[in-house]
Design a protein around this motif. Structure first.
Motif, PDB file in Angstrom:
ATOM      1  N   ASP A   1     -23.066 -10.328  24.112  1.00 58.90           N
ATOM      2  CA  ASP A   1     -23.027 -11.035  22.844  1.00 58.90           C
ATOM      3  C   ASP A   1     -21.857 -10.536  22.011  1.00 58.90           C
ATOM      4  O   ASP A   1     -21.648  -9.332  21.868  1.00 58.90           O
ATOM      5  N   GLY A   2     -21.065 -11.446  21.482  1.00 63.25           N
ATOM      6  CA  GLY A   2     -19.930 -11.085  20.648  1.00 63.25           C
ATOM      7  C   GLY A   2     -18.629 -10.869  21.387  1.00 63.25           C
ATOM      8  O   GLY A   2     -17.601 -10.621  20.770  1.00 63.25           O
ATOM      9  N   ALA A   3     -18.655 -10.963  22.705  1.00 66.25           N
ATOM     10  CA  ALA A   3     -17.441 -10.716  23.484  1.00 66.25           C
ATOM     11  C   ALA A   3     -16.462 -11.880  23.368  1.00 66.25           C
ATOM     12  O   ALA A   3     -16.840 -13.003  23.044  1.00 66.25           O
ATOM     13  N   GLU A   4     -15.204 -11.587  23.651  1.00 64.09           N
ATOM     14  CA  GLU A   4     -14.176 -12.621  23.709  1.00 64.09           C
ATOM     15  C   GLU A   4     -13.851 -12.889  25.169  1.00 64.09           C
ATOM     16  O   GLU A   4     -13.455 -11.979  25.908  1.00 64.09           O
ATOM     17  N   ILE A   5     -14.030 -14.122  25.587  1.00 57.42           N
ATOM     18  CA  ILE A   5     -13.881 -14.499  26.988  1.00 57.42           C
ATOM     19  C   ILE A   5     -12.748 -15.508  27.142  1.00 57.42           C
ATOM     20  O   ILE A   5     -12.603 -16.421  26.333  1.00 57.42           O
TER      21      ILE A   5
ATOM     22  N   MET B   1     -38.146 -24.370  31.071  1.00 58.01           N
ATOM     23  CA  MET B   1     -36.781 -24.807  30.798  1.00 58.01           C
ATOM     24  C   MET B   1     -36.393 -24.343  29.403  1.00 58.01           C
ATOM     25  O   MET B   1     -37.173 -24.448  28.463  1.00 58.01           O
ATOM     26  N   VAL B   2     -35.200 -23.823  29.254  1.00 59.31           N
ATOM     27  CA  VAL B   2     -34.732 -23.310  27.984  1.00 59.31           C
ATOM     28  C   VAL B   2     -33.881 -24.352  27.293  1.00 59.31           C
ATOM     29  O   VAL B   2     -33.001 -24.950  27.897  1.00 59.31           O
ATOM     30  N   ASP B   3     -34.166 -24.591  26.020  1.00 67.53           N
ATOM     31  CA  ASP B   3     -33.339 -25.503  25.244  1.00 67.53           C
ATOM     32  C   ASP B   3     -31.992 -24.851  25.005  1.00 67.53           C
ATOM     33  O   ASP B   3     -31.900 -23.676  24.699  1.00 67.53           O
ATOM     34  N   VAL B   4     -30.942 -25.614  25.126  1.00 75.45           N
ATOM     35  CA  VAL B   4     -29.595 -25.110  24.885  1.00 75.45           C
ATOM     36  C   VAL B   4     -28.984 -25.896  23.744  1.00 75.45           C
ATOM     37  O   VAL B   4     -28.883 -27.101  23.804  1.00 75.45           O
ATOM     38  N   SER B   5     -28.613 -25.198  22.696  1.00 75.92           N
ATOM     39  CA  SER B   5     -27.903 -25.861  21.598  1.00 75.92           C
ATOM     40  C   SER B   5     -26.561 -25.186  21.453  1.00 75.92           C
ATOM     41  O   SER B   5     -26.459 -23.972  21.513  1.00 75.92           O
ATOM     42  N   LEU B   6     -25.532 -25.965  21.295  1.00 75.65           N
ATOM     43  CA  LEU B   6     -24.181 -25.440  21.226  1.00 75.65           C
ATOM     44  C   LEU B   6     -23.530 -25.824  19.922  1.00 75.65           C
ATOM     45  O   LEU B   6     -23.721 -26.917  19.421  1.00 75.65           O
ATOM     46  N   SER B   7     -22.759 -24.906  19.404  1.00 77.08           N
ATOM     47  CA  SER B   7     -21.919 -25.226  18.257  1.00 77.08           C
ATOM     48  C   SER B   7     -20.581 -24.574  18.503  1.00 77.08           C
ATOM     49  O   SER B   7     -20.496 -23.540  19.141  1.00 77.08           O
ATOM     50  N   SER B   8     -19.529 -25.184  18.029  1.00 79.27           N
ATOM     51  CA  SER B   8     -18.214 -24.592  18.213  1.00 79.27           C
ATOM     52  C   SER B   8     -17.447 -24.687  16.912  1.00 79.27           C
ATOM     53  O   SER B   8     -17.568 -25.634  16.159  1.00 79.27           O
ATOM     54  N   ALA B   9     -16.648 -23.659  16.675  1.00 77.08           N
ATOM     55  CA  ALA B   9     -15.780 -23.638  15.502  1.00 77.08           C
ATOM     56  C   ALA B   9     -14.563 -22.824  15.873  1.00 77.08           C
ATOM     57  O   ALA B   9     -14.665 -21.844  16.598  1.00 77.08           O
ATOM     58  N   ARG B  10     -13.407 -23.207  15.383  1.00 72.54           N
ATOM     59  CA  ARG B  10     -12.191 -22.474  15.698  1.00 72.54           C
ATOM     60  C   ARG B  10     -12.256 -21.107  15.054  1.00 72.54           C
ATOM     61  O   ARG B  10     -12.743 -20.942  13.949  1.00 72.54           O
TER      62      ARG B  10
ATOM     63  N   ILE C   1     -32.827 -16.285  24.183  1.00 69.56           N
ATOM     64  CA  ILE C   1     -32.059 -15.492  23.232  1.00 69.56           C
ATOM     65  C   ILE C   1     -30.810 -16.284  22.849  1.00 69.56           C
ATOM     66  O   ILE C   1     -30.288 -17.060  23.645  1.00 69.56           O
ATOM     67  N   ALA C   2     -30.368 -16.094  21.613  1.00 70.55           N
ATOM     68  CA  ALA C   2     -29.131 -16.741  21.160  1.00 70.55           C
ATOM     69  C   ALA C   2     -27.954 -15.829  21.485  1.00 70.55           C
ATOM     70  O   ALA C   2     -27.977 -14.639  21.182  1.00 70.55           O
ATOM     71  N   VAL C   3     -26.953 -16.387  22.123  1.00 72.59           N
ATOM     72  CA  VAL C   3     -25.759 -15.634  22.486  1.00 72.59           C
ATOM     73  C   VAL C   3     -24.565 -16.277  21.812  1.00 72.59           C
ATOM     74  O   VAL C   3     -24.381 -17.492  21.882  1.00 72.59           O
ATOM     75  N   ARG C   4     -23.785 -15.455  21.151  1.00 75.62           N
ATOM     76  CA  ARG C   4     -22.570 -15.933  20.495  1.00 75.62           C
ATOM     77  C   ARG C   4     -21.369 -15.290  21.163  1.00 75.62           C
ATOM     78  O   ARG C   4     -21.298 -14.074  21.302  1.00 75.62           O
TER      79      ARG C   4
ATOM     80  N   GLU D   1     -21.949 -20.830  20.556  1.00 79.84           N
ATOM     81  CA  GLU D   1     -23.292 -20.262  20.497  1.00 79.84           C
ATOM     82  C   GLU D   1     -24.190 -21.048  21.429  1.00 79.84           C
ATOM     83  O   GLU D   1     -24.123 -22.283  21.484  1.00 79.84           O
ATOM     84  N   ALA D   2     -25.013 -20.338  22.186  1.00 80.61           N
ATOM     85  CA  ALA D   2     -25.937 -20.994  23.111  1.00 80.61           C
ATOM     86  C   ALA D   2     -27.253 -20.249  23.135  1.00 80.61           C
ATOM     87  O   ALA D   2     -27.283 -19.021  23.003  1.00 80.61           O
ATOM     88  N   GLU D   3     -28.332 -20.981  23.276  1.00 79.88           N
ATOM     89  CA  GLU D   3     -29.638 -20.380  23.483  1.00 79.88           C
ATOM     90  C   GLU D   3     -29.909 -20.404  24.979  1.00 79.88           C
ATOM     91  O   GLU D   3     -29.953 -21.467  25.600  1.00 79.88           O
ATOM     92  N   VAL D   4     -30.049 -19.220  25.563  1.00 83.33           N
ATOM     93  CA  VAL D   4     -30.186 -19.119  27.012  1.00 83.33           C
ATOM     94  C   VAL D   4     -31.328 -18.184  27.383  1.00 83.33           C
ATOM     95  O   VAL D   4     -31.783 -17.371  26.582  1.00 83.33           O
TER      96      VAL D   4
END
Length: 199
Positions: free
Chosen positions: A97-101, A1-10, A31-34, A43-46
């Motif tokens: 990574d780095g894309a705008e969705i 199981m992969v730990d997922v940590s999220l952070s958000s900022a405008r 891997i960390a994906v932003r 940001e999430a670790e997936v």
């Protein structure tokens, strides 16, 4: 199981975070994906095998994007990535990574529906609604492609540029989005309405 940590900022629209870094956890394939999702930096670790669809739905709880076939055949998972329509079930999160969705949740702004969302409401372009988020995102991306002069099978056969979106061209360009309820006449009417007012 992969730990997922999220952070958000405008962050400002159009500006995406462009750096990636390995995960320091014990996850074998982590891997960390932003990404910038709906104008918010996330940001999430997936797991490296995690699709964008699963990242959005399972990790970020943006469940508007639907999992239909999970094989890229129905279009229910369509999102906009850097302004282009993408099947999120076929796209690995780590590859973008780095894309705008933009998902269906990010289309409305300042309490107002996106014109395509409003057109679907006005023309009753849905029944069960399961395919609707993908239909709307795909329609927005398709209209941008059409305005930019991207060819389709129809326009290759009729190369002259039409000032209005032809219904046969629309059907060809939207062929990847299926509706189990067969609400196609109303979906078509909604898209043509937006195309007419944005041409």
């Amino acid at each position: 199981m992969v730990d997922v940590s999220l952070s958000s900022a405008r962050t400002s629209p159009g500006r995406a975070i462009r750096s990636a870094r390995p995960v320091s956890s014990n996850a074998q394939h982590g891997i960390a994906v932003r990404l910038t999702i709906n104008r918010t930096a996330r940001e999430a670790e997936v797991d490296t095998r995690t699709t964008l669809l699963d990242l959005l739905r399972e990790h970020l709880h943006l469940t508007g994007t639907k999992k239909g076939c999970d094989h890229g055949q129905c279009g229910a998972c369509t999102i906009l990535m850097d302004g282009r329509r993408v099947l999120s079930c076929l796209s690995l999160a780590a590859s973008h990574d780095g894309a705008e969705i933009t998902t269906i949740e990010g289309l409305a702004q300042d309490g107002h529906l996106h014109p395509m969302q409003q057109a679907f409401v006005d023309h009753d372009g849905f029944q069960c609604g399961y395919c609707t988020p993908g239909q709307i995102c795909s329609a927005i991306g398709m209209l941008e492609e059409w305005k930019a002069g991207w060819p389709s099978l129809v326009t290759m056969e009729q190369p002259e540029r039409h000032p209005h979106l032809d219904i046969a061209d629309l059907r060809e360009r939207m062929a990847g989005n299926l509706c189990r309820c067969s609400a196609y006449p109303n979906i078509t009417a909604a898209i043509l309405d937006v195309a007419e007012h944005s041409a």
